[in-house]
Scaffold this active site. Structure first.
Site, mmCIF file in Angstrom:
data_model
loop_
_atom_site.group_PDB
_atom_site.id
_atom_site.type_symbol
_atom_site.label_atom_id
_atom_site.label_comp_id
_atom_site.label_asym_id
_atom_site.label_seq_id
_atom_site.Cartn_x
_atom_site.Cartn_y
_atom_site.Cartn_z
ATOM 1 C CE LYS A 85 -2.475 -0.751 3.677
ATOM 2 N NZ LYS A 85 -1.853 -2.033 4.106
ATOM 3 N NE ARG A 162 -5.562 -1.565 9.042
ATOM 4 C CZ ARG A 162 -4.379 -1.924 9.498
ATOM 5 N NH1 ARG A 162 -4.292 -2.831 10.456
ATOM 6 N NH2 ARG A 162 -3.268 -1.387 9.017
ATOM 7 N NE ARG A 196 7.064 -4.438 8.048
ATOM 8 C CZ ARG A 196 5.765 -4.254 8.275
ATOM 9 N NH1 ARG A 196 5.030 -3.630 7.368
ATOM 10 N NH2 ARG A 196 5.200 -4.718 9.366
ATOM 11 N NE ARG A 229 6.499 -2.054 13.361
ATOM 12 C CZ ARG A 229 5.610 -1.487 12.564
ATOM 13 N NH1 ARG A 229 4.818 -2.236 11.811
ATOM 14 N NH2 ARG A 229 5.490 -0.176 12.516
#
Length: 297
Positions: A85, A162, A196, A229
């Site tokens: 996105k 969402r 990531r 993360r």
């Protein structure tokens, strides 16, 4: 309550934090418009040289604020976490500079960081491991969105809604014109997310396989360290994507069932407001997204 419908704005009474922040934004914008309107009207000769009628001023303000030449659009981009996105949004902003990007995640992080009233409320829910309530998220998004829409600018909303409940709440405030739905295979996203790295204060995302930082392990703009993360592990990612699918599939179906239409290139032909784009590479998907968005202008 403030209803934002493309270039038209309708104000209705509403209590609570959403109504307060929207009215503040609109009052500020109205003052600016009134000032510009007064400045643009030539003064008359004689004793009335310093007097401007309220009708003149309001007429000028309304002409500027709601010019029929304005062609604003409110767009949503939907897709799984790690589904591209942000990348697609960046390309849209480059090719369609009339859009202003509003990321609900960025807004939330900024309010929490600055310890605003809304940020403090949101942080209490986040600390307790609860979802931020729909009304509070709507308030955060509209506080950011209202000034741009009041000027007739187009918005690209990323990360909200969402769920169907959030979508219904959002529709009480704005009219949705364009919905880009990205459908990326789960295996592709798992591979992306496990590669990531994040600059936590800003939310900037890097991938060593697609968009590496200029200096290994450091943010391009600040030079601060990047982190990975804990929930960017394969098993955790798959569980999150499953939860997203369960919540978002009904949302996509909801928008597909809405009797919303747009005019293609002003030619009077109806088309769906939501369109799904499938693939594994943003560079291949985006040209189709670009062609479709172009049909709305």
């Amino acid at each position: 309550m403030l209803a934002l419908n493309s270039s038209r704005i309708i104000v209705r009474p509403q209590s609570g934090p959403t109504g307060i922040i929207i009215m503040k934004a609109m009052i500020t914008q109205t003052h600016k418009l009134l000032h510009r309107a007064a400045s643009s009207i030539p003064s008359s000769q004689g004793s009335s040289s310093n007097k401007i009628s309220s009708r003149q001023c309001m007429s000028t303000m309304m002409t500027e604020a709601y010019s029929p030449e304005e062609d604003s659009r409110f767009a949503l981009i939907l897709g799984k976490p790690g589904g591209g996105k942000g990348t697609i949004s960046g390309k849209i902003l480059t090719d369609f500079p009339q859009f202003h990007h509003v990321s609900s995640g960025d807004i939330l992080r900024e309010h929490v960081r600055q310890e605003t009233t809304l940020g403090k409320q949101a942080y209490r829910y986040m600390q307790a491991g609860k979802l931020v309530p729909d009304e509070l998220m709507i308030g955060l998004v509209l506080e950011e969105s209202a000034p741009y829409l009041s000027r007739g600018e187009s918005l690209l909303l990323d990360g909200f809604p969402r769920t169907v409940v959030q979508a219904q709440a959002l529709e009480q405030e704005v009219s949705i014109d364009i919905i880009v739905n990205l459908e990326i295979p789960t295996d592709t996203i798992v591979e992306r997310l496990t590669d990531r790295w994040i600059h936590e204060p800003s939310g900037r995302i890097y991938s060593y396989g697609y968009k590496p930082p200029q200096t290994h392990g450091l943010d391009d703009l600040t030079g601060e360290p990047l982190i990975q993360r804990p929930d960017d592990q394969p098993e955790t990612v798959r569980a999150r994507l499953l939860q997203y699918d369960e919540a978002t599939l009904p949302l996509v179906q909801y928008y597909e069932s809405k009797p919303l239409h747009h005019t293609i290139n002003g030619g009077g032909k109806d088309g769906d407001v939501l369109k799904t784009f499938r693939g594994t590479q943003s560079d291949i998907i985006y040209p189709h997204v670009k062609d479709w968005i172009t049909s709305f202008f």
